[in-house]
Scaffold this motif. Sequence first.
Motif: not given
Length: 63
Positions: A4-5, A9-10, A32-40, A56-63
């Motif tokens: 999740e992005a 916050v990015c 800012t971040v573009l998430l191309l594939q939410p599921v790697p 560095p900003s904590g904008a990304l989460k792995a859930v």
Amino acid sequence: MKIEADTTVCIGAGMCALTLPEVFDQSEDDGTVLLLQPVPPEGLEEKARRAVTLCPSGALKAV
């Protein structure tokens, strides 16, 4: 695993895109971040986790 992005916050550091360009990119408008594939893709989960921890900003989460 799913990524999740939060673009609000990015800060546009680009560590995610440098670490795993198959999954992340940066917006041409504001960097800012573009998430191309939410599921790697299979085999890239560990690199995706690394990209999340490098943000560095904590904008990304792995859930």
